[in-house]
Design a protein around this motif. Structure first.
Motif, PDB file in Angstrom:
ATOM      1  N   UNK A 187       0.822  -1.210   0.000  1.00 32.21           N
ATOM      2  CA  UNK A 187       0.000   0.000   0.000  1.00 32.21           C
ATOM      3  C   UNK A 187       0.858   1.262   0.000  1.00 32.21           C
ATOM      4  N   UNK A 188       1.954   1.258   0.732  1.00 29.52           N
ATOM      5  CA  UNK A 188       2.839   2.422   0.731  1.00 29.52           C
ATOM      6  C   UNK A 188       3.415   2.662  -0.661  1.00 29.52           C
ATOM      7  N   UNK A 189       3.750   1.600  -1.362  1.00 27.04           N
ATOM      8  CA  UNK A 189       4.242   1.742  -2.738  1.00 27.04           C
ATOM      9  C   UNK A 189       3.153   2.333  -3.629  1.00 27.04           C
ATOM     10  N   UNK A 190       1.916   1.840  -3.483  1.00 32.72           N
ATOM     11  CA  UNK A 190       0.799   2.378  -4.263  1.00 32.72           C
ATOM     12  C   UNK A 190       0.627   3.869  -3.989  1.00 32.72           C
ATOM     13  N   UNK A 191       0.723   4.258  -2.726  1.00 32.94           N
ATOM     14  CA  UNK A 191       0.580   5.673  -2.362  1.00 32.94           C
ATOM     15  C   UNK A 191       1.670   6.527  -3.001  1.00 32.94           C
ATOM     16  N   UNK A 192       2.897   6.040  -2.979  1.00 34.44           N
ATOM     17  CA  UNK A 192       4.002   6.799  -3.552  1.00 34.44           C
ATOM     18  C   UNK A 192       3.871   6.920  -5.068  1.00 34.44           C
ATOM     19  N   UNK A 193       3.422   5.855  -5.716  1.00 34.61           N
ATOM     20  CA  UNK A 193       3.183   5.921  -7.163  1.00 34.61           C
ATOM     21  C   UNK A 193       2.062   6.917  -7.464  1.00 34.61           C
ATOM     22  N   UNK A 194       1.028   6.909  -6.643  1.00 36.82           N
ATOM     23  CA  UNK A 194      -0.073   7.866  -6.806  1.00 36.82           C
ATOM     24  C   UNK A 194       0.441   9.305  -6.680  1.00 36.82           C
ATOM     25  N   UNK A 195       1.319   9.529  -5.727  1.00 34.01           N
ATOM     26  CA  UNK A 195       1.908  10.871  -5.551  1.00 34.01           C
ATOM     27  C   UNK A 195       2.741  11.252  -6.772  1.00 34.01           C
ATOM     28  N   UNK A 196       3.534  10.300  -7.289  1.00 33.54           N
ATOM     29  CA  UNK A 196       4.339  10.563  -8.488  1.00 33.54           C
ATOM     30  C   UNK A 196       3.440  10.954  -9.665  1.00 33.54           C
ATOM     31  N   UNK A 310      -5.748  10.034 -17.333  1.00 30.69           N
ATOM     32  CA  UNK A 310      -5.873   8.590 -17.539  1.00 30.69           C
ATOM     33  C   UNK A 310      -5.138   7.838 -16.439  1.00 30.69           C
ATOM     34  N   UNK A 311      -3.923   8.280 -16.145  1.00 28.21           N
ATOM     35  CA  UNK A 311      -3.140   7.611 -15.103  1.00 28.21           C
ATOM     36  C   UNK A 311      -3.811   7.740 -13.733  1.00 28.21           C
ATOM     37  N   UNK A 312      -4.370   8.908 -13.459  1.00 31.17           N
ATOM     38  CA  UNK A 312      -5.034   9.112 -12.176  1.00 31.17           C
ATOM     39  C   UNK A 312      -6.312   8.292 -12.080  1.00 31.17           C
ATOM     40  N   UNK A 313      -7.037   8.183 -13.193  1.00 30.97           N
ATOM     41  CA  UNK A 313      -8.256   7.359 -13.199  1.00 30.97           C
ATOM     42  C   UNK A 313      -7.930   5.899 -12.926  1.00 30.97           C
ATOM     43  N   UNK A 314      -6.774   5.453 -13.423  1.00 28.87           N
ATOM     44  CA  UNK A 314      -6.371   4.059 -13.224  1.00 28.87           C
ATOM     45  C   UNK A 314      -5.922   3.814 -11.785  1.00 28.87           C
ATOM     46  N   UNK A 315      -5.159   4.761 -11.229  1.00 27.54           N
ATOM     47  CA  UNK A 315      -4.527   4.517  -9.935  1.00 27.54           C
ATOM     48  C   UNK A 315      -5.365   4.926  -8.730  1.00 27.54           C
ATOM     49  N   UNK A 316      -6.274   5.868  -8.898  1.00 29.01           N
ATOM     50  CA  UNK A 316      -7.051   6.350  -7.749  1.00 29.01           C
ATOM     51  C   UNK A 316      -7.823   5.245  -7.032  1.00 29.01           C
ATOM     52  N   UNK A 317      -8.527   4.344  -7.750  1.00 26.70           N
ATOM     53  CA  UNK A 317      -9.254   3.271  -7.036  1.00 26.70           C
ATOM     54  C   UNK A 317      -8.358   2.407  -6.172  1.00 26.70           C
ATOM     55  N   UNK A 318      -7.085   2.239  -6.568  1.00 26.03           N
ATOM     56  CA  UNK A 318      -6.168   1.411  -5.780  1.00 26.03           C
ATOM     57  C   UNK A 318      -5.928   1.997  -4.396  1.00 26.03           C
ATOM     58  N   UNK A 346      -4.261   4.036   5.210  1.00 21.03           N
ATOM     59  CA  UNK A 346      -5.104   4.688   4.215  1.00 21.03           C
ATOM     60  C   UNK A 346      -5.848   5.867   4.825  1.00 21.03           C
ATOM     61  N   UNK A 347      -6.375   5.666   6.016  1.00 20.36           N
ATOM     62  CA  UNK A 347      -7.149   6.712   6.680  1.00 20.36           C
ATOM     63  C   UNK A 347      -6.298   7.955   6.917  1.00 20.36           C
ATOM     64  N   UNK A 348      -5.050   7.766   7.338  1.00 17.29           N
ATOM     65  CA  UNK A 348      -4.173   8.907   7.590  1.00 17.29           C
ATOM     66  C   UNK A 348      -3.698   9.585   6.320  1.00 17.29           C
TER      67      UNK A 348
END
Length: 420
Positions: A187-196, A310-318, A346-348
């Motif tokens: 999940x931390x990796x997903x968050x960092x990719x989302x930030x990128x 497009x990238x945000x639409x793909x990654x946001x649900x994750x 996730x909550x934080x």
């Protein structure tokens, strides 16, 4: 490098750390100086060889810690509180590497507080007076592994391989404490990719993101393979593997048709987000936080450049789905808090991202800040209610999905526990 960063972080965030300390004291104060044995802990307190059974469940790190430190529930609960506080600090240190915030108090306080005192996951985990301290340590080591790996991205160093190695070793040890911590790293990796992706400014940066994903996958794969190798060695030379986890928590093709399992996974996941599952207190905090993130995501996607949408639409649900990766992958329709270690993160992080993007809108920032502080207060209240309720259930060796009422008659020695 780490100690220098830690000292710098402490010197620049003294108010944040102080407020988080107060929150930790309110949340864990009762547990720090009291303990009640929870389910599965009765044998651990009287059996010096309990670590052997723990080892058979694939938790070799936990077995090592139990053998090394034995059981001292009273001391454990004190250290658990300190570890949770330390985990929140490390999480904020990771986020500060990737996101700059002008306000160094509110985002950190909200993020760290909502993570530390989530009733269903943290409350349930720390209610294990003998094991909870090691769950808290698992959070510390998980965030530390992500932080060390992040140094290879954000710091100039000639010894990047050392940080990779330390990250792998820490993750392997953490998986050996409790297997569900693999979801924390993912999940931390997903968050960092989302930030990128949110910070994406050119197509050339996509290669950097893909390379980042490849590196994190490699680290995870090496750590997981190392974990499995150690398990095989333990099974061969110490004790055979227990069928407890596989027989209890793997649902696909075990009890009912896949369609039935999938339906229950989906239904319970929805209930968990709505705060209506398994006596989950502070459900409104989860519900409103997810709702706030959905609104925030729609606005972010609308304001993003066309290439980024497009990238945000793909990654946001994750960002909302990945905390539940273990129950979803295993078909475990029972959403045990101990399998959702990424849920409080996730909550934080949801609120940290929101505050980071609202820094230019001063009025809205303050309004959202007041609302978020109210959520922290509500969750703190419900955290303590959850802990006290769990203590009563443990004392009376009875679990109920209904409301427990403790009826006391003045002058009467017989007090009654009502289940309605």
């Amino acid at each position: 490098l780490f100690w220098g960063d830690l000292c710098d972080f402490v010197s620049k965030n003294k108010t944040t750390l102080f407020v988080l300390g107060v929150v930790a004291l309110v949340a864990f104060g009762g547990q720090m100086f009291n303990y009640t044995l929870s389910i599965d802990e009765e044998n651990a307190t009287i059996n010096p060889d309990e670590y052997v059974y723990v080892l058979s469940c694939g938790r070799f790190s936990l077995a090592f810690l139990l053998k090394l430190f034995q059981n001292s529930p009273f001391i454990n609960t004190i250290f658990a509180a300190f570890f949770m506080y330390g985990a929140s600090v490390l999480m904020l240190m990771v986020l500060r590497l990737y996101i700059s915030v002008d306000d160094k108090i509110l985002p950190g306080v909200i993020c760290g507080s909502l993570f530390m005192c989530m009733p269903y996951v943290i409350g349930q985990s720390l209610n294990f007076s003998t094991f909870g301290v090691w769950i808290a340590l698992g959070y510390v080591l998980s965030f530390f592994a992500v932080l060390l790996f992040s140094y290879t991205e954000k710091k100039e160093t000639n010894h990047k391989w050392i940080f990779f190695l330390y990250s792998i070793l820490l993750l392997t040890f953490t998986f050996g404490i409790y297997q569900s911590f693999l979801a924390v790293y993912v999940y931390m990796v997903v968050c960092l990719v989302y930030i990128f992706i949110k910070q994406l400014k050119s197509k050339e940066e996509i290669k950097r993101i893909l390379f980042f994903i490849v590196k994190t996958v490699m680290i995870f794969a090496i750590a997981f393979v190392t974990y499995e190798i150690i398990n095989v060695i333990c099974e061969k030379y110490i004790i055979s593997s227990s069928a407890y986890l596989e027989s209890t928590f793997v649902g696909w093709n075990k009890w009912e048709p896949n369609s039935w399992v999938f339906y229950n996974v989906w239904e319970n996941w929805s209930k968990l987000l709505n705060g209506t599952y398994f006596n989950l207190t502070a459900g409104e905090v989860v519900k409103y936080s997810v709702l706030a993130f959905i609104i925030y995501s729609f606005v972010s996607i609308a304001l993003a450049s066309r290439s980024n949408r497009i990238y945000m639409l793909i990654f946001t649900p994750f960002m909302v789905v990945m905390p539940f990766v273990i129950p979803l992958a295993l078909g475990t329709f029972v959403m045990l808090g101990r399998s959702l270690e990424a849920f409080p993160i996730m909550l934080g992080i949801i609120w940290y991202l929101i505050f980071a993007d609202l820094k230019e809108l001063k009025v809205v920032y303050k309004m959202v800040g007041v609302f978020a502080v109210a959520l922290v207060v509500v969750q703190l209240k419900h955290y303590n209610e959850f802990v006290y309720k769990s203590d009563i259930e443990s004392v009376f060796s009875e679990y109920s999905n209904n409301i427990l009422v403790y009826y006391y008659c003045y002058g009467n020695r017989e007090n009654i526990l009502l289940d309605k």
